[in-house]
Scaffold this motif. Structure first.
Motif, PDB file in Angstrom:
ATOM      1  N   LYS A 134       0.840  -1.213   0.000  1.00 13.27           N
ATOM      2  CA  LYS A 134       0.000   0.000   0.000  1.00 13.27           C
ATOM      3  C   LYS A 134       0.870   1.257   0.000  1.00 13.27           C
ATOM      4  O   LYS A 134       0.567   2.237  -0.680  1.00 13.27           O
ATOM      5  CB  LYS A 134      -0.942  -0.016   1.208  1.00 13.27           C
ATOM      6  CG  LYS A 134      -2.008  -1.105   1.094  1.00 13.27           C
ATOM      7  CD  LYS A 134      -2.824  -1.218   2.361  1.00 13.27           C
ATOM      8  CE  LYS A 134      -3.556  -2.545   2.418  1.00 13.27           C
ATOM      9  NZ  LYS A 134      -4.303  -2.892   1.207  1.00 13.27           N
ATOM     10  N   PHE A 135       1.949   1.202   0.781  1.00  8.66           N
ATOM     11  CA  PHE A 135       2.877   2.336   0.811  1.00  8.66           C
ATOM     12  C   PHE A 135       3.469   2.560  -0.579  1.00  8.66           C
ATOM     13  O   PHE A 135       3.518   3.692  -1.080  1.00  8.66           O
ATOM     14  CB  PHE A 135       3.990   2.053   1.830  1.00  8.66           C
ATOM     15  CG  PHE A 135       5.092   3.073   1.835  1.00  8.66           C
ATOM     16  CD1 PHE A 135       4.997   4.225   2.606  1.00  8.66           C
ATOM     17  CD2 PHE A 135       6.241   2.881   1.078  1.00  8.66           C
ATOM     18  CE1 PHE A 135       6.015   5.176   2.610  1.00  8.66           C
ATOM     19  CE2 PHE A 135       7.262   3.825   1.077  1.00  8.66           C
ATOM     20  CZ  PHE A 135       7.152   4.964   1.845  1.00  8.66           C
ATOM     21  N   ALA A 136       3.918   1.475  -1.210  1.00 11.89           N
ATOM     22  CA  ALA A 136       4.569   1.596  -2.520  1.00 11.89           C
ATOM     23  C   ALA A 136       3.591   2.128  -3.568  1.00 11.89           C
ATOM     24  O   ALA A 136       3.954   2.967  -4.404  1.00 11.89           O
ATOM     25  CB  ALA A 136       5.144   0.251  -2.947  1.00 11.89           C
ATOM     26  N   LYS A 137       2.340   1.665  -3.516  1.00 15.29           N
ATOM     27  CA  LYS A 137       1.345   2.178  -4.480  1.00 15.29           C
ATOM     28  C   LYS A 137       1.145   3.677  -4.270  1.00 15.29           C
ATOM     29  O   LYS A 137       1.030   4.440  -5.245  1.00 15.29           O
ATOM     30  CB  LYS A 137       0.017   1.437  -4.309  1.00 15.29           C
ATOM     31  CG  LYS A 137       0.043   0.041  -4.920  1.00 15.29           C
ATOM     32  CD  LYS A 137      -1.296  -0.641  -4.805  1.00 15.29           C
ATOM     33  CE  LYS A 137      -1.279  -1.996  -5.511  1.00 15.29           C
ATOM     34  NZ  LYS A 137      -2.504  -2.740  -5.355  1.00 15.29           N
ATOM     35  N   HIS A 138       1.112   4.093  -3.024  1.00 17.30           N
ATOM     36  CA  HIS A 138       0.960   5.530  -2.743  1.00 17.30           C
ATOM     37  C   HIS A 138       2.163   6.302  -3.283  1.00 17.30           C
ATOM     38  O   HIS A 138       1.998   7.335  -3.951  1.00 17.30           O
ATOM     39  CB  HIS A 138       0.807   5.765  -1.233  1.00 17.30           C
ATOM     40  CG  HIS A 138       0.922   7.206  -0.851  1.00 17.30           C
ATOM     41  ND1 HIS A 138      -0.045   8.144  -1.171  1.00 17.30           N
ATOM     42  CD2 HIS A 138       1.906   7.887  -0.218  1.00 17.30           C
ATOM     43  CE1 HIS A 138       0.334   9.333  -0.743  1.00 17.30           C
ATOM     44  NE2 HIS A 138       1.510   9.213  -0.161  1.00 17.30           N
ATOM     45  N   ARG A 139       3.377   5.793  -3.022  1.00 13.24           N
ATOM     46  CA  ARG A 139       4.570   6.525  -3.467  1.00 13.24           C
ATOM     47  C   ARG A 139       4.621   6.579  -5.004  1.00 13.24           C
ATOM     48  O   ARG A 139       4.989   7.603  -5.577  1.00 13.24           O
ATOM     49  CB  ARG A 139       5.855   5.862  -2.947  1.00 13.24           C
ATOM     50  CG  ARG A 139       6.099   5.966  -1.445  1.00 13.24           C
ATOM     51  CD  ARG A 139       5.930   7.358  -0.855  1.00 13.24           C
ATOM     52  NE  ARG A 139       6.519   8.388  -1.665  1.00 13.24           N
ATOM     53  CZ  ARG A 139       6.155   9.674  -1.607  1.00 13.24           C
ATOM     54  NH1 ARG A 139       5.203  10.077  -0.791  1.00 13.24           N
ATOM     55  NH2 ARG A 139       6.734  10.568  -2.373  1.00 13.24           N
ATOM     56  N   VAL A 140       4.276   5.477  -5.650  1.00 14.15           N
ATOM     57  CA  VAL A 140       4.294   5.474  -7.125  1.00 14.15           C
ATOM     58  C   VAL A 140       3.280   6.494  -7.646  1.00 14.15           C
ATOM     59  O   VAL A 140       3.547   7.234  -8.603  1.00 14.15           O
ATOM     60  CB  VAL A 140       4.024   4.052  -7.671  1.00 14.15           C
ATOM     61  CG1 VAL A 140       3.794   4.076  -9.184  1.00 14.15           C
ATOM     62  CG2 VAL A 140       5.198   3.128  -7.333  1.00 14.15           C
ATOM     63  N   SER A 141       2.116   6.595  -6.983  1.00 15.76           N
ATOM     64  CA  SER A 141       1.102   7.569  -7.415  1.00 15.76           C
ATOM     65  C   SER A 141       1.601   8.999  -7.240  1.00 15.76           C
ATOM     66  O   SER A 141       1.104   9.929  -7.882  1.00 15.76           O
ATOM     67  CB  SER A 141      -0.213   7.382  -6.634  1.00 15.76           C
ATOM     68  OG  SER A 141      -0.112   7.969  -5.347  1.00 15.76           O
ATOM     69  N   LYS A 142       2.596   9.179  -6.380  1.00 12.85           N
ATOM     70  CA  LYS A 142       3.181  10.512  -6.143  1.00 12.85           C
ATOM     71  C   LYS A 142       4.411  10.747  -7.009  1.00 12.85           C
ATOM     72  O   LYS A 142       5.152  11.710  -6.795  1.00 12.85           O
ATOM     73  CB  LYS A 142       3.586  10.638  -4.670  1.00 12.85           C
ATOM     74  CG  LYS A 142       2.418  10.724  -3.710  1.00 12.85           C
ATOM     75  CD  LYS A 142       1.891  12.134  -3.739  1.00 12.85           C
ATOM     76  CE  LYS A 142       0.851  12.365  -2.689  1.00 12.85           C
ATOM     77  NZ  LYS A 142       0.394  13.762  -2.685  1.00 12.85           N
ATOM     78  N   GLY A 143       4.725   9.805  -7.891  1.00 12.69           N
ATOM     79  CA  GLY A 143       5.888   9.975  -8.766  1.00 12.69           C
ATOM     80  C   GLY A 143       7.153   9.314  -8.245  1.00 12.69           C
ATOM     81  O   GLY A 143       8.233   9.540  -8.771  1.00 12.69           O
TER      82      GLY A 143
END
Ligand code: NAI
Length: 282
Positions: A134-143
């Motif tokens: 979930k953390f990684a998906k959030h970070r990827v969504s932030k670039g």
């Protein structure tokens, strides 16, 4: 005041006591806004109390820091989602994740039952999986960008009497860390492990920790801060170990081995026995 984690939002799971509390307090002192997650369980995972996380938040706020409490069970999909959402809703983003939550259900292999095996695997491994993804998906969504610190242990890296379930979980976290570090590198997300040794309620009755005041969570916290900060640079996939004054690392090594020319390179068991020493030589 400049800090190593200024403008950074950090989630520390299982931070209502022991090591996680020390990490959360140091992170806040270094300028981070911290989500203190803990369901307030007993050492074996039984019972819960919402006050553990809030007590650490109160300490941080009293010292002038920024923190909020989250009491969800991060070993469930919904609980991990709630912990990540607490950071994003409370502080607007999430940059650092420390997967620290854990329980102990020690039994020797011959006495280990399925419940003790499954509960330890669930809390350590599934919480690390759910929160990391979930953390990684959030970070990827932030670039991209971000840092993850997972928690393995001496037991997982080397083995320890009476901890087959716990060692399996901690070794699983090592493998998970290695693969995550490879996959997330292109998104500039570092994924490293801490292997701590400190006197906490988890270890206080073990002989090597009894009456020892030189193995404290405060000795370990700077190592986790290093892995969570920009000082870590592009280092990823490492296992940093901290035990009192000793800072060291665990590395899995591959031996050069020995090649066989004859019979199409197929080894017989007898030849393996004969050449054992050169096969395992570093
Ligand atoms: P601790 O028992 O003080 O801390 C663990 C915390 O995790 C507790 O506050 C507990 O309530 C929380 N927790 C458990 N299940 C949870 C869940 N499902 N959701 C949210 N929170 C949960 O123990 P300690 O020593 O601080 O351990 C922290 C981590 O370090 C653990 O992963 C442990 O396995 C690891 N570790 C500790 C060592 C030591 O020497 N103390 C050695 C090697 C690893």
């Amino acid at each position: 005041m400049p800090g190593l984690l200024n403008d950074t939002v950090c989630l520390v799971t299982g931070a209502g006591g022991g090591l996680g509390r020390a990490y959360a307090k140091l992170f806040a002192a270094e300028g981070a806004a911290v989500v203190v997650n803990d369901l307030g369980g007993a050492r074996d995972g039984a019972a819960t109390s919402e006050s553990a996380a809030q007590a650490v938040v109160d300490e941080i706020v009293a010292a002038g820091g920024r923190a909020i409490a989250n009491t969800s069970d991060v070993s469930t999909d919904e609980g991990a989602a709630a912990a990540i959402a607490a950071a994003i809703d409370g502080f607007g983003d999430l940059n650092v994740l420390v997967n620290n939550a854990g329980i102990l259900r020690d039994k020797t292999l011959l006495k280990l039952d399925e419940e003790a095996f499954d509960s330890v695997m669930r809390v350590h491994v599934k919480s690390t999986f759910f929160c990391t993804q979930k953390f990684a998906k959030h970070r990827v969504s932030k670039g991209g960008g971000g840092r993850i610190v997972n928690t393995t242990s001496v037991s997982g890296m080397l083995g320890n009497f009476g901890q087959a379930n716990y060692a399996a979980a901690k070794a699983a976290i090592y493998g998970f860390t290695r693969t995550s570090s490879i996959e997330l590198q292109k998104h500039r997300i570092s994924v490293n492990c801490i292997a701590p040794s400190a006197t906490t309620r988890m270890t206080e009755d073990l002989p090597m920790f009894a009456n020892v005041d030189t193995l404290t969570p405060d000795h370990v916290a700077p190592a986790v801060l290093f892995l969570a900060s920009e000082l870590c640079g592009e280092k990823t996939g490492w296992v940093l170990a901290a035990a009192g004054a000793r800072m060291y690392a665990f590395r899995v090594v591959e031996t050069a081995g020995r090649f066989k020319e004859e019979t199409g390179g197929v080894w017989s068991p007898e030849e393996i026995s004969e050449h054992w020493d050169s096969i395992i030589k570093l």
